[in-house]
Design an enzyme around this catalytic site. Structure first.
Site, mmCIF file in Angstrom:
data_model
loop_
_atom_site.group_PDB
_atom_site.id
_atom_site.type_symbol
_atom_site.label_atom_id
_atom_site.label_comp_id
_atom_site.label_asym_id
_atom_site.label_seq_id
_atom_site.Cartn_x
_atom_site.Cartn_y
_atom_site.Cartn_z
ATOM 1 N N LYS A 1 0.844 -1.196 0.000
ATOM 2 C CA LYS A 1 0.000 0.000 0.000
ATOM 3 C C LYS A 1 0.880 1.248 0.000
ATOM 4 O O LYS A 1 1.904 1.290 0.701
ATOM 5 C CB LYS A 1 -0.872 -0.054 1.255
ATOM 6 N N SER B 1 -9.676 1.272 3.100
ATOM 7 C CA SER B 1 -8.869 2.095 2.235
ATOM 8 C C SER B 1 -7.822 1.335 1.429
ATOM 9 O O SER B 1 -7.370 1.835 0.405
ATOM 10 C CB SER B 1 -8.157 3.174 3.064
ATOM 11 N N SER C 1 -9.481 -1.197 7.212
ATOM 12 C CA SER C 1 -8.975 -0.973 5.851
ATOM 13 C C SER C 1 -8.281 -2.154 5.203
ATOM 14 O O SER C 1 -8.019 -2.119 4.009
ATOM 15 C CB SER C 1 -8.029 0.220 5.834
HETATM 16 N N1 GLN Z 1 -13.003 3.044 6.630
HETATM 17 C C1 GLN Z 1 -12.294 3.415 7.807
HETATM 18 C C2 GLN Z 1 -12.062 4.907 7.823
HETATM 19 O O1 GLN Z 1 -12.388 5.514 6.866
HETATM 20 C C3 GLN Z 1 -11.050 2.612 7.930
HETATM 21 C C4 GLN Z 1 -9.779 3.331 7.700
HETATM 22 C C5 GLN Z 1 -8.568 2.496 7.890
HETATM 23 O O2 GLN Z 1 -8.623 1.403 8.450
HETATM 24 N N2 GLN Z 1 -7.458 3.047 7.478
HETATM 25 O O3 GLN Z 1 -11.567 5.448 8.760
#
Ligand code: GLN
Length: 486
Positions: free
Chosen positions: A76, A151, A175
């Site tokens: 990532k 994400s 994420s």
């Molecule tokens: N969807 C979650 C958020 O928007 C998860 C983000 C993450 O785990 N980086 O915060």
């Protein structure tokens, strides 16, 4: 199915393929699918091929570094790699060249894995669909009109489409797990402190963890074992010894107690998703596990709690993007304040700004007690409830996400709808426990993930249960149209 990584490493060992060929194939497939799937932000063409050659040379000398040597992997793009651009999918860091390599990536390199590229994400890892990437979204290989989740959407797509057998993501509130569920792959968040976060671009420092994506639990465990462990460069990384998670993996679920927390099956859960989890429950029961209904009374407050703690920490972490120290610097204004305002104004996207404002608000004098400190109290209560539940059961089984993968645009205009995607994943981050999503079934051709959670540091039991599920089902062997891998 033999796990993709052991299959590839057998082929490498028997010299029926070279790492150079493997990496060449991975790069070619990834770049020819890039317009269609958009999983990468950067492909390291020349560098990766050079490293593959070095891997082949090591092997020829009889000096191979273990199961990942020569295997292509994607990471990532919020993990730094010295000399490479690291964007976190933000305009702010569009041209930022990292000076250090994240510890997790150093460990991959030491194990001989070939990092072929950096994958797309929601800007600064804020989001659940990759629609918040400042550059482009990534598409779900099962249906390009639906999101891959986020994400770490790019990493999930890279594995699901067969571009690479392994990838790394980061998980602050889901994420890794949510996109894994949406794309029919395995995605795992280790216990907080198990994997070094040095070189991970910080989102919320009390929640962030790096973890693996793979097609099988076995491969996820292999990758986890390479990146886990203490690091002097991250004071939050634990000095506790890393368990050998692979030794008990074949032990099955007979006699284990699997808990179903009733709060994870309440209003808001799509009945089609509920059915998939129910079927998984039956698979475990038939295999000899004891199914126990349990309760985590504060779980329904987890999402609201998370969306106070996360913005609070993010607003502080993102203060470093000031136009001076990193990335974009807009200096055509009238002095220092103007430079801050313009650099941040132009460099950061709408969701990032929203969270900085919410975070600043919940920490501000007069409000911090009602919001931030109250959220910390709920977090402590929920953590305590998890501790108690893990006295009764070995692992918990829940849905990964309350809904099916959704269409592009369906939630982008409504942040609250987007936040609901995290309903079942944020509790594990708040409680610092390990959690994993694995392929649980399909509804109308789209994948559904099931989630396992275990007590702190008990990754071994979680992998054991997940592996047992994959021995009993074949969901993880299903591949999307135009799949590129073996
Ligand atoms: N969807 C979650 C958020 O928007 C998860 C983000 C993450 O785990 N980086 O915060």
């Amino acid at each position: 199915m033999t796990s993709p990584v052991s299959h590839l490493s057998e082929q490498l060992a028997s010299k029926s393929i070279s790492s150079h060929e493997l990496v060449q194939q991975a790069l070619a497939a990834s770049s020819s699918d890039q317009d269609r799937l958009g999983d990468f932000l950067l492909l390291r063409n020349d560098q990766a091929l050079k490293e593959a050659q070095e891997s082949d040379a090591r092997r020829a000398r009889g000096d191979s570094h273990g199961p990942l040597d020569g295997i292509p992997i994607a990471v990532k793009d919020n993990m730094t790699m010295a000399g490479e651009v690291t964007t976190a999918a933000s305009k702010m860091l569009e041209h930022y060249r990292a000076v250090e390599t994240a510890t997790a990536l150093q460990k991959l390199q030491a194990a001989g894995a070939i990092i072929i590229g950096k994958t797309n994400l929601d800007e600064f890892a804020m989001g659940a669909s990759t629609e918040n990437s400042a550059f482009h979204s990534s598409k779900n290989p099962w249906d390009e009109s639906v999101v891959p989740g986020g994400s770490s959407g790019g990493s999930a797509v890279a594995v699901a489409s067969g571009h690479v057998p392994l990838a790394l993501g980061s998980d602050t509130g889901g994420s890794i797990r949510q996109p894994a569920g949406f794309c029919n792959v395995v995605g795992m968040k280790p216990t907080y402190g198990r994997v070094s976060r040095s070189g991970l671009i910080a989102l919320a420092s009390s929640l962030d963890q790096i973890g693996p994506f793979a097609r099988t639990v076995e491969d996820a465990a292999t990758l986890y074992s390479v990146i886990a462990g203490h690091d002097d460069r991250d004071a939050t990384s634990s000095t506790r010894t890393v368990d050998d998670v692979r030794s008990g993996m074949e032990d099955g679920v007979r006699g284990l107690r699997i808990g179903l927390p009733k709060e994870f099956f309440a209003d808001g859960l799509d009945p089609q998703v509920a059915k998939v989890v129910h079927d998984a429950r039956n698979v475990f029961q038939k295999a000899g596990a004891e199914i126990v209904e349990v309760s985590l009374p504060h779980a329904p407050q987890a999402l609201a709690t998370y969306y106070i703690i996360l913005p609070a920490e993010a607003s502080s972490n993102l203060a470093r993007y000031d136009g001076v120290r990193y990335g974009l610097s807009v200096r055509d204004g009238a002095g220092l304040y103007d430079m801050y305002a313009k650099s941040r104004g132009q460099g950061l996207g709408a969701e990032v700004k929203r969270r900085i404002m919410i975070g600043t608000f919940v920490l501000s004098a007069g409000y911090s007690d009602a919001f931030y400190h109250q959220a910390l109290r709920v977090r402590a209560a929920l953590t305590e409830e998890f501790h108690q539940v893990f006295d009764q059961v070995d692992v918990l089984l829940t849905p990964t996400s309350p809904t099916m993968p959704f269409k592009f645009g369906a939630r982008a205009a409504d942040p609250l709808q987007m936040y609901l995607a995290d309903l079942y994943t944020v509790p594990a981050n708040l409680a610092n426990i390990p959690a994993m999503s694995l392929p649980g079934g399909f509804v109308d051709g789209l994948p559904v993930g099931i989630q396992l959670m275990a007590k702190q540091w008990d990754e071994a039991t979680m992998f054991r249960v997940g592996h047992a599920f994959q021995q009993l089902t074949d969901w993880h062997t299903k591949t999307p149209p135009n799949f590129r891998g073996a």
